[in-house]
Write an enzyme that holds these catalytic residues in place. Structure first.
Site, mmCIF file in Angstrom:
data_model
loop_
_atom_site.group_PDB
_atom_site.id
_atom_site.type_symbol
_atom_site.label_atom_id
_atom_site.label_comp_id
_atom_site.label_asym_id
_atom_site.label_seq_id
_atom_site.Cartn_x
_atom_site.Cartn_y
_atom_site.Cartn_z
ATOM 1 N N GLN A 146 0.853 -1.199 0.000
ATOM 2 C CA GLN A 146 0.000 0.000 0.000
ATOM 3 C C GLN A 146 0.887 1.248 0.000
ATOM 4 O OE1 GLN A 146 -2.203 0.404 3.676
ATOM 5 N NE2 GLN A 146 -3.789 1.646 2.732
ATOM 6 N N GLY A 147 0.873 1.997 -1.107
ATOM 7 C CA GLY A 147 1.730 3.180 -1.228
ATOM 8 C C GLY A 147 0.964 4.467 -0.987
ATOM 9 N N TYR A 148 0.638 4.730 0.254
ATOM 10 C CA TYR A 148 -0.051 5.971 0.623
ATOM 11 C C TYR A 148 0.946 6.966 1.247
ATOM 12 C CZ TYR A 148 -4.925 4.136 0.294
ATOM 13 O OH TYR A 148 -6.137 3.638 -0.116
ATOM 14 N N SER A 149 1.494 6.589 2.433
ATOM 15 C CA SER A 149 2.264 7.541 3.244
ATOM 16 C C SER A 149 3.521 8.026 2.534
ATOM 17 C CB SER A 149 2.673 6.899 4.572
ATOM 18 O OG SER A 149 1.539 6.404 5.231
ATOM 19 N N SER A 169 4.614 -1.228 4.149
ATOM 20 C CA SER A 169 4.732 -2.586 4.690
ATOM 21 C C SER A 169 4.880 -3.593 3.561
ATOM 22 C CB SER A 169 3.492 -2.946 5.516
ATOM 23 O OG SER A 169 3.357 -2.072 6.599
ATOM 24 N N GLU A 181 -10.504 -1.389 5.340
ATOM 25 C CA GLU A 181 -9.381 -1.887 6.138
ATOM 26 C C GLU A 181 -9.822 -2.492 7.473
ATOM 27 O OE1 GLU A 181 -6.222 0.934 6.059
ATOM 28 O OE2 GLU A 181 -4.824 -0.361 7.130
ATOM 29 N N SER A 213 -3.644 7.238 13.256
ATOM 30 C CA SER A 213 -3.183 7.337 14.651
ATOM 31 C C SER A 213 -4.373 7.578 15.598
ATOM 32 C CB SER A 213 -2.168 8.474 14.789
ATOM 33 O OG SER A 213 -2.838 9.709 14.653
ATOM 34 N N GLU A 217 -4.804 9.980 17.649
ATOM 35 C CA GLU A 217 -5.239 11.386 17.623
ATOM 36 C C GLU A 217 -6.197 11.615 16.447
ATOM 37 O OE1 GLU A 217 -2.091 10.404 17.930
ATOM 38 O OE2 GLU A 217 -1.655 11.014 19.981
HETATM 39 C C1 LIG Z 1 3.912 -0.555 11.495
HETATM 40 C C2 LIG Z 1 3.455 0.445 10.470
HETATM 41 C C3 LIG Z 1 3.085 -0.001 9.208
HETATM 42 C C4 LIG Z 1 2.688 0.927 8.243
HETATM 43 N N1 LIG Z 1 2.376 0.478 6.977
HETATM 44 C C5 LIG Z 1 2.038 1.374 6.016
HETATM 45 C C6 LIG Z 1 1.803 0.945 4.660
HETATM 46 O O1 LIG Z 1 1.873 -0.237 4.348
HETATM 47 N N2 LIG Z 1 1.501 1.866 3.721
HETATM 48 C C7 LIG Z 1 1.405 3.202 4.034
HETATM 49 O O2 LIG Z 1 1.093 3.980 3.133
HETATM 50 N N3 LIG Z 1 1.643 3.644 5.300
HETATM 51 C C8 LIG Z 1 1.964 2.760 6.289
HETATM 52 N N4 LIG Z 1 2.231 3.195 7.571
HETATM 53 C C9 LIG Z 1 2.213 4.635 7.839
HETATM 54 C C10 LIG Z 1 1.076 5.121 8.703
HETATM 55 O O3 LIG Z 1 -0.127 5.131 7.977
HETATM 56 C C11 LIG Z 1 1.481 6.522 9.198
HETATM 57 O O4 LIG Z 1 2.587 6.354 10.069
HETATM 58 C C12 LIG Z 1 0.353 7.221 9.912
HETATM 59 O O5 LIG Z 1 -0.663 7.576 9.002
HETATM 60 C C13 LIG Z 1 0.853 8.497 10.637
HETATM 61 O O6 LIG Z 1 1.545 9.311 9.759
HETATM 62 P P1 LIG Z 1 3.009 9.857 10.104
HETATM 63 O O7 LIG Z 1 3.860 8.698 10.531
HETATM 64 O O8 LIG Z 1 3.487 10.673 8.943
HETATM 65 O O9 LIG Z 1 2.846 10.788 11.374
HETATM 66 P P2 LIG Z 1 2.328 12.301 11.383
HETATM 67 O O10 LIG Z 1 1.117 12.420 10.525
HETATM 68 O O11 LIG Z 1 3.477 13.207 11.113
HETATM 69 O O12 LIG Z 1 1.882 12.438 12.888
HETATM 70 C C14 LIG Z 1 2.827 12.649 13.954
HETATM 71 C C15 LIG Z 1 2.011 12.816 15.238
HETATM 72 O O13 LIG Z 1 1.159 13.966 15.126
HETATM 73 C C16 LIG Z 1 -0.193 13.607 15.361
HETATM 74 N N5 LIG Z 1 -1.073 14.357 14.460
HETATM 75 C C17 LIG Z 1 -0.926 14.514 13.119
HETATM 76 N N6 LIG Z 1 -1.951 15.229 12.608
HETATM 77 C C18 LIG Z 1 -2.767 15.535 13.658
HETATM 78 C C19 LIG Z 1 -3.989 16.235 13.776
HETATM 79 N N7 LIG Z 1 -4.576 16.763 12.710
HETATM 80 N N8 LIG Z 1 -4.556 16.346 15.013
HETATM 81 C C20 LIG Z 1 -3.963 15.780 16.112
HETATM 82 N N9 LIG Z 1 -2.789 15.103 16.055
HETATM 83 C C21 LIG Z 1 -2.208 14.983 14.850
HETATM 84 C C22 LIG Z 1 -0.266 12.128 15.023
HETATM 85 O O14 LIG Z 1 -1.329 11.494 15.698
HETATM 86 C C23 LIG Z 1 1.085 11.636 15.529
HETATM 87 O O15 LIG Z 1 1.046 11.415 16.913
HETATM 88 C C24 LIG Z 1 2.623 2.309 8.550
HETATM 89 C C25 LIG Z 1 3.001 2.733 9.844
HETATM 90 C C26 LIG Z 1 3.410 1.827 10.791
HETATM 91 C C27 LIG Z 1 3.802 2.333 12.158
#
Ligand SMILES: Cc1cc2nc3c(=O)[nH]c(=O)nc-3n(C[C@H](O)[C@H](O)[C@H](O)COP(=O)(O)OP(=O)(O)OC[C@H]3O[C@@H](n4cnc5c(N)ncnc54)[C@H](O)[C@@H]3O)c2cc1C
Length: 389
Positions: free
Chosen positions: A129-132, A164, A247, A368, A370
């Site tokens: 899944q290529g989102y993040s 992942s 999901e 997350s 939040e």
């Molecule tokens: C084990 C694992 C597997 C994953 N697998 C995939 C995958 O296969 N494909 C994929 O695309 N992604 C994947 N991800 C990524 C995951 O979707 C992101 O980590 C997640 O969406 C959070 O984005 P970020 O890490 O950029 O954190 P950020 O968005 O930068 O957030 C950092 C912190 O700020 C808080 N925050 C951010 N915005 C807000 C808001 N508006 N209000 C309040 N708090 C806020 C967040 O809750 C967090 O605590 C994976 C992550 C993990 C840990």
């Protein structure tokens, strides 16, 4: 959710099949794989998954015309519960089976369905899944990866992160910006991109657990066919949201059976050692048991109600992520001082240390905590939308 007599017969057949087939070369795969352990026996688990497919135990909930069994929700629940209970290894094809496949069934063209669904059912092609992206996690609409049409092909440039299983995937569903100069949710498309090509570089990221399950993925002029856009050009946000909604489906209950196994093993550990007499630990274990019962009841209610409130999935995600993280912390208390030391060099963790460390990710991935609370605040409580920077 009620199980009929026929459902119970289905449960019996499945239980018997699992007992008869988790033997021979597959016997040693019991318990292998899963979060924090995806590196374990990948080739062998792939062979097991294909064995499951040949016997018709993949994509049960899909309609028969797409290679599924058209199983009712009750039977899907039974499948996940029995599968987890049997100790069968974690499946390697779940991103295709549980995310991309249902998205294609809902929004793909007939050609896309014919091309991509059969290899998912047979576990011949694996997906990621290529989102993040480095600048687009919670704020997914900030995706900056671009795709530009060049004759009959899209040319893709940018970077994804935390992808992942990208290192074992054959294909990736990629959210990319196809309208130059667009911002936010507009101008995005959902592309299906082959992973094994010169324009793609996959770099594993080492996690707190010492293992590498997710990756950085670099697109440097990567290519895919012009027709491999799901839902139409510019419709990426709608399609991506559909995948996110899917999901959190019936697999939730299988996950909870996995949780139950972990809790039972932890209770056993406490019973056999001094921790079982410590009032605070006893209290924690009892609370964990109650929490799991409450989660199961809530999950069954959510799954049985297709209308739902729209925020039920967020409540469920919050419940299980906090619960599982707390279980990891409790495991460290039960193990006591030895939990602070690795078994051997360089980083040989036991199952409880791995649980404690990997569960830190539970409150991040899949949206997350939040973000889930924001969804509840805005959609369930009707509070004003959060100001976006
Ligand atoms: C084990 C694992 C597997 C994953 N697998 C995939 C995958 O296969 N494909 C994929 O695309 N992604 C994947 N991800 C990524 C995951 O979707 C992101 O980590 C997640 O969406 C959070 O984005 P970020 O890490 O950029 O954190 P950020 O968005 O930068 O957030 C950092 C912190 O700020 C808080 N925050 C951010 N915005 C807000 C808001 N508006 N209000 C309040 N708090 C806020 C967040 O809750 C967090 O605590 C994976 C992550 C993990 C840990």
């Amino acid at each position: 959710m009620r199980f009929t007599l026929e459902d119970e017969r289905f449960r019996g057949r499945l239980r018997q099949w699992l007992a008869q087939n988790l033997r021979g070369p597959f016997a040693q795969l019991r318990g292998a794989g899963g979060p924090g352990r995806e590196h374990e026996a990948h080739a062998e688990r792939l062979a097991w998954n294909r064995h499951l497919a040949q016997a018709g135990w993949t994509c049960l909930g899909w309609p028969p015309e797409h290679g599924g069994a058209g199983a009712t929700l009750a039977r899907q629940v039974i499948f996940h519960e029995e599968y987890a209970r049997s100790g069968a290894p974690a499946r390697v094809g779940y991103l295709g089976e549980e995310l991309l496949g249902p998205t294609l069934i809902a929004l793909g063209t007939p050609e896309q369905q014919r091309r991509f669904l059969p290899p998912i059912v047979a576990v011949r092609e694996l997906w990621c899944q290529g989102y993040s992206e480095p600048g687009a996690g919670s704020d997914l609409a900030a995706v900056a990866t671009t795709a530009t049409l060049d004759g009959e092909e899209w040319v893709i440039s940018g970077q994804k992160v935390w992808t992942s299983l990208a290192h074992v995937a054959d294909w990736c569903f990629v959210l990319a910006r196809t309208q130059p100069g667009s911002r936010g949710r507009d101008g995005l498309s959902y592309l299906l991109v082959p992973m094994r090509q010169p324009g793609i570089t996959v770099r594993p990221i080492r996690q707190l657990t010492g293992t590498s399950e997710f990756n950085e993925v670099f697109f440097d002029g990567a290519r895919t066919e012009a027709g491999l856009v799901v839902g139409g050009v510019g419709e990426g946000w709608r399609v991506a949201r559909t995948t996110l909604a899917i999901e959190r489906g019936a697999a939730t209950l299988g996950q909870q059976v996995g949780f139950r196994r972990e809790l039972d093993a932890l209770v056993e550990l406490a019973r056999c050692g001094p921790a079982g007499s410590v009032p605070l630990i006893r209290d924690g274990l009892a609370r964990a048991w109650i929490g799991l019962e409450a989660m199961r009841a809530h999950a069954l209610a959510v799954l049985a109600d297709p209308a739902g409130s729209g925020t039920d999935a967020s409540v469920l995600k919050l419940l299980w992520s906090r619960w599982h993280q707390r279980l990891g912390e409790l495991a460290m208390q039960v193990r006591g001082a030895p939990s602070m030391v690795a078994r051997g060099a360089p980083y040989d963790l036991d199952e409880w240390q791995r649980l404690f460390l990997f569960s830190r990710a539970d409150t991040i991935y899949g949206g997350s905590d939040e973000i889930q609370r924001n969804i509840i605040a805005e959609r369930a409580l009707g509070l004003p939308r959060q100001a976006r920077s």
